[in-house]
Design a protein around this motif. Structure first.
Motif, short mmCIF file in Angstrom:
data_model
loop_
_atom_site.label_atom_id
_atom_site.label_comp_id
_atom_site.label_asym_id
_atom_site.label_seq_id
_atom_site.Cartn_x
_atom_site.Cartn_y
_atom_site.Cartn_z
N TYR A 103 3.81 -48.28 14.96
CA TYR A 103 4.72 -47.65 16.25
C TYR A 103 6.00 -47.46 16.61
N ASP A 104 6.74 -48.69 15.98
CA ASP A 104 7.86 -49.57 16.79
C ASP A 104 9.01 -48.18 15.62
N PHE A 105 8.03 -47.29 15.37
CA PHE A 105 8.93 -46.48 14.02
C PHE A 105 8.32 -44.87 14.04
N GLN A 106 7.94 -44.96 15.08
CA GLN A 106 7.06 -43.24 15.24
C GLN A 106 7.62 -42.90 16.29
N PRO A 107 8.32 -42.41 16.20
CA PRO A 107 7.98 -40.48 15.50
C PRO A 107 9.30 -40.27 14.18
#
Length: 929
Positions: A103-107
């Motif tokens: 989730y840290d790197f989406q989107p």
């Protein structure tokens, strides 16, 4: 999935002696070194085999296990990244809570729009999964709050025609290396590699998919290895378990998750994960609740713990059947087992929920009725109910503080204050909501139907009433309640996502897609109000024209700031068109005009200077006000919405208490101190990850901008990512006047303020109102408050005196003869009278007669219409509502009410006397009905 079978035939598996098998119980495909293995190893196909038999060489605490994992991957060339907050809506607008490290790197990173902070990287990310709330405490392994240790690699196909289109290129590593890392980490911990099972379990989520592997060791799932490599495509070659088809995408990502709590549990072999994760909290709660187990009971709990995997709500038919299964295997009475286990399960849930609340409040989430605030409130109220039910008498704020201290939060005083405030709100809510439950229970008892789940969820949503409380109240009314085992998961589903924001834009037109992005001159010099530009295209609309320029000083509507207005003129002075609105679509700025300029013309743009400057003052003042609010009210203050204007602006902030007049004055004082300091207002465009590392996710108070570089605005000590226009120095704001503070919803406070000229105008308007009141009262302005208070108290006293006189008059009328007709209604005396008075007098007179045991029927023609008031003693056998309904019908109207008192009427006042003449017959008919 048979279509993905080849995706799991890894060289690493073949080179290291793995075999592919199908579970004889559930049918899942898995890879193992143990050729004799028949089941997949995951409950309920197998029981926990590590309880009292730890799976690693050493015992680890949470802190030690976290460090062991991160250090291992650092030694294998991964960069360690600091964890993000649990409130994922700080940096993305499609989810609320952080449920996984990816989730840290989406989107932005997963789509290739921006590079990752490191590649490859390792992290231990705090997460909250609301969907697990009903399993917490029961399965022995589920925690709603947990840390997902992970390593990630972001890859892009090497055969792309334009590899530079994504923010990262080439392959870092993929499936074989990922599984090898997993094996090596297990080996470093002293695990028996022959016992590890890799289960094939394709992953789907958010429009993406890919093969995935669940890693099982001695009955516990310790890791999941996801290989995100496909995107949804109706013509795709792979059909996944969600029924959609998928095709390979240009980027592919190693997305792993290692549960810190379960690895720690595996190293200790305690009966449940809770003793491993919360040993101090569990011991405290047991002692406080007076839970002491005999040797036989403790031995039974140990045996039951190894079978607790059967209690998984997602797998079991229902909790009652699952408990029966465990009792049968243990050869004990199911009621005895339930009586023993339920208090312990509640204790486990309390410990976990308190950690969840510490994460939420520690990261600045404020309880409310929406978004993350709703989820926090739901967890808190469930925790409070559990605490009360199991007999823990320690204040909830102390229990949450124990976890906040362990997690190292510095805002512990605020956390405790939030919890105390919420507990008091919950108490008040229960008092109001209990009456609603009683009414609902009586309704369904009359229908001989159980109260449905939809009603239970609505009761919880609207009144905070827990389902077990509904059961208790309903039982008293003879109503049944069927509470689903996953009740809280169902509630969370209502609130666990948010729709993405839509970018404002003009009407659809394919030609816009072919135009270059408009150069934004307002970022180069925010003080300029004139410019020259070339008209690239003109689009005819129903209410004017959309004009696209190669460059512009006009600011498009966005971030709560209205659009600039002004004019466009050609070089020769042949025409001048009015710019009435400005919008942006995919980087192209559309200027709405009243007339059509010529395509290819060079035009001179002129902004409405006064409007622009006021908008700049108000936008900069918004930054100042929220910064002042944080200094006055606390660091938890975050923006919930904002709207800038010319005459005033507003900002909504998350706060758990009302902002009172004293708070407003303090905020206003701090804000104007910043204005008078006349500090520069500056902008910069740093790398996104560097900005987040330095300033945190409070940068995104007004939304989440895309791109590798983001625009930061510095106003005094306040730093925010912002696309708006601002003054050059804080002194240019002039002054800030907070006009009003109000609660717009529970947990959200609105501050309305004015800046510059608007602040002066508002102050003058307020003074005019004060002087006007002083003139009416014939006093000096400074004497208005005292005089108004004195007049108000006198008015209240006279009102009370009038009411007392009305009561006395009612008593006199009730005992006097007048023109009242007293009739006998089958043994009950009744008074029928026309009394042309207001409803309050009629009510008072009727109540006085009821106290004497008489039925009262009054009619009034005051006000030009017919009004009836009927009151009856409890034992009179007369339904006042039915009597009023009959009489009101005779004057062309209607009415009704409860049996003891009712009122109604109609427009035909001429028929009033005839209706009263029939009143005795109506009373008898109603009584004998």
């Amino acid at each position: 999935m048979s279509e993905l079978e080849e995706e799991y035939r890894l060289d690493y598996f073949e080179e290291n002696g793995f075999v592919r098998k199908s579970c004889t119980d559930c049918g899942a495909n898995f890879w193992t070194r143990d050729r004799d293995r028949e089941t997949c190893g995951e409950p309920p196909c197998e029981d926990y085999a590590f309880i009292d038999n730890p799976g690693f060489d050493e015992t680890y605490t949470l802190e030690e296990m976290r460090e062991a994992f991160l250090s291992f991957f650092e030694a294998n060339d991964h960069e360690r990244i600091e964890p993000y907050p649990v409130a994922a809506n700080r940096w993305r607008d499609d989810v609320l809570l952080t449920q996984a490290s990816i989730y840290d790197f989406q989107p932005l990173v997963t789509s290739g729009q921006t590079p990752p902070p490191a590649n490859p990287l390792t992290i231990s990310q705090p997460c909250i999964r609301m969907q697990d709330i009903d399993n917490v405490g029961k399965t022995g392994r589920h925690t709603m709050a947990f840390e997902m240790m992970a390593h990630h690699a972001f890859n892009a196909r090497e055969d792309l025609e334009d590899p530079g289109q994504y923010a990262y290129e080439g392959e870092v590593y993929w499936k074989d290396e990922c599984v090898e890392y997993c094996d090596e980490f297990f080996e470093s911990m002293g695990a028996n590699l022959d016992e590890i099972v890799y289960i094939e379990d394709p992953w789907v989520g958010g429009g993406n998919a890919g093969p995935a592997i669940e890693v099982i060791y001695r009955g516990a799932e310790l890791a999941t290895l996801v290989f995100m490599s496909m995107e949804q495509d109706p013509d795709g070659e792979y059909e996944m378990k969600d029924g959609n088809r998928y095709s390979p995408m240009d980027t592919y990502i190693v997305d792993t998750g290692y549960g810190l709590e379960r690895w720690t549990w595996m190293s200790q072999g305690t009966p449940t994960v809770y003793e491993a994760v919360y040993p101090d909290a569990i011991a405290f709660l047991k002692e406080n609740a007076g839970i002491e187990l005999s040797e036989d009971e403790a031995e039974l709990v140990h045996r039951a713990a190894k079978l607790a995997g059967h209690m998984d709500i997602d797998e079991a038919e229902d909790m009652e059947s699952a408990r029966d299964t465990i009792a049968e295997k243990l050869d004990v009475d199911v009621d005895e087992l339930e009586a023993l286990m339920e208090p312990l399960e509640d204790i486990y849930a309390i410990a976990d929920h308190c950690r969840t609340l510490a994460y939420m409040f520690g990261d600045g989430i404020v309880p409310s009725n929406v978004s993350t605030g709703y989820l926090a409130r739901m967890v808190l109220r469930r925790t409070k109910r559990l605490v009360d039910g199991v007999g823990v008498d320690a204040p909830l704020d102390e229990l949450v503080d124990m976890q906040a201290e362990r997690l190292g939060y510095e805002n512990r005083d605020t956390i405790r204050d939030i919890v105390r405030t919420e507990v008091e709100k919950y108490r008040e809510t229960l008092e109001r909501g209990g009456r609603k439950v009683e009414q609902l229970a009586e309704e369904y008892a009359r229908k001989s139907e159980p109260i449905p789940t939809s009603e239970l969820i609505e009761l919880y949503d609207s009144h905070g009433i827990q389902p077990d409380m509904v059961e208790e109240i309903a039982a008293e009314s003879g109503a049944d309640v069927n509470v689903p085992d996953d009740f809280y998961s169902l509630v969370a589903q209502r609130h666990d996502s948010e729709e993405a924001f839509e970018e404002a834009g003009g009407d659809g037109d394919d030609r816009i897609d072919d135009l270059p992005e408009t150069e934004r001159l307002y970022y180069d010099d925010q003080q300029r109000t004139e410019f020259e530009a070339v008209v690239l295209d003109v689009f005819e609309r129903d209410d004017g024209f959309d004009v696209v320029l190669d460059q512009t000083m006009f600011y498009p509507e966005g971030g709560g700031q209205p659009a600039d207005t002004g004019t466009l003129s050609d070089d020769d002075g042949t025409y001048t068109v009015e710019v009435t609105d400005v919008q942006i679509r995919d980087g192209v700025i559309l200027h709405r005009t009243d007339e059509r300029p010529g395509k290819g013309d060079i035009v001179r743009g002129q902004l409405d200077t006064r409007r622009r400057r006021q908008l700049m003052r108000h936008h900069t003042a918004t930054h100042v006000v929220i910064h002042a609010a944080r200094r006055v009210l606390g660091e938890h203050i975050r923006q919930a919405g904002a709207q800038k204007g010319v005459d005033s602006s507003r900002i909504d902030v998350h706060h758990y208490e009302r902002i009172d007049r004293a708070d407003v004055k303090r905020i206003e004082h701090v804000a104007n101190e910043i204005v008078m300091e006349n500090t520069p207002v500056t902008q910069e465009w740093p790398d996104r990850h560097e900005a987040e590392a330095e300033h945190g996710f409070d940068l995104y108070q007004g939304g989440i901008p895309p791109g590798e570089n983001i625009r930061l605005i510095h106003v005094a000590e306040d730093v925010q990512a912002c696309g708006g226009t601002h003054v050059a120095r804080t002194g240019d704001i002039g002054t800030i006047k907070i006009r009003n503070a109000e609660r717009v919803q529970d947990g959200v406070e609105r501050l309305t303020f004015a800046a510059g000229e608007a602040a002066i105008s508002y102050t003058q308007e307020a003074e005019d109102a004060l002087y006007g009141a002083a003139e009416v009262l014939d006093v000096n302005p400074e004497e208005v408050p005292e005089t108004a208070e004195r007049f108000f108290e006198e008015w209240k006293a006279r009102g009370k005196e009038i009411e007392e006189l009305k009561e006395e008059l009612a008593q006199v009328r009730a005992t006097g003869s007048g023109d009242a007709e007293e009739v006998d209604v089958d043994g009950t005396p009744a008074v029928v009278q026309r009394l042309d008075a207001d409803t309050d007098e009629l009510r008072a007179t009727a109540n006085a007669l009821v106290e004497d045991g008489k039925v009262a029927v009054f009619g009034s023609g005051a006000g030009g219409s017919a009004t009836f008031v009927v009151a009856a003693p409890e034992d009179a056998g007369v339904n006042a509502g039915e009597v009023v309904s009959e009489l009101a019908g005779k004057v062309g109207g209607g009415g009704g009410g409860p049996p003891d008192f009712a009122q109604g009427g109609g427009p035909d006042v001429d028929a009033l006397d005839d209706a009263l003449a029939d009143a005795a017959d109506v009373l008898r008919a109603v009584k004998n009905a």
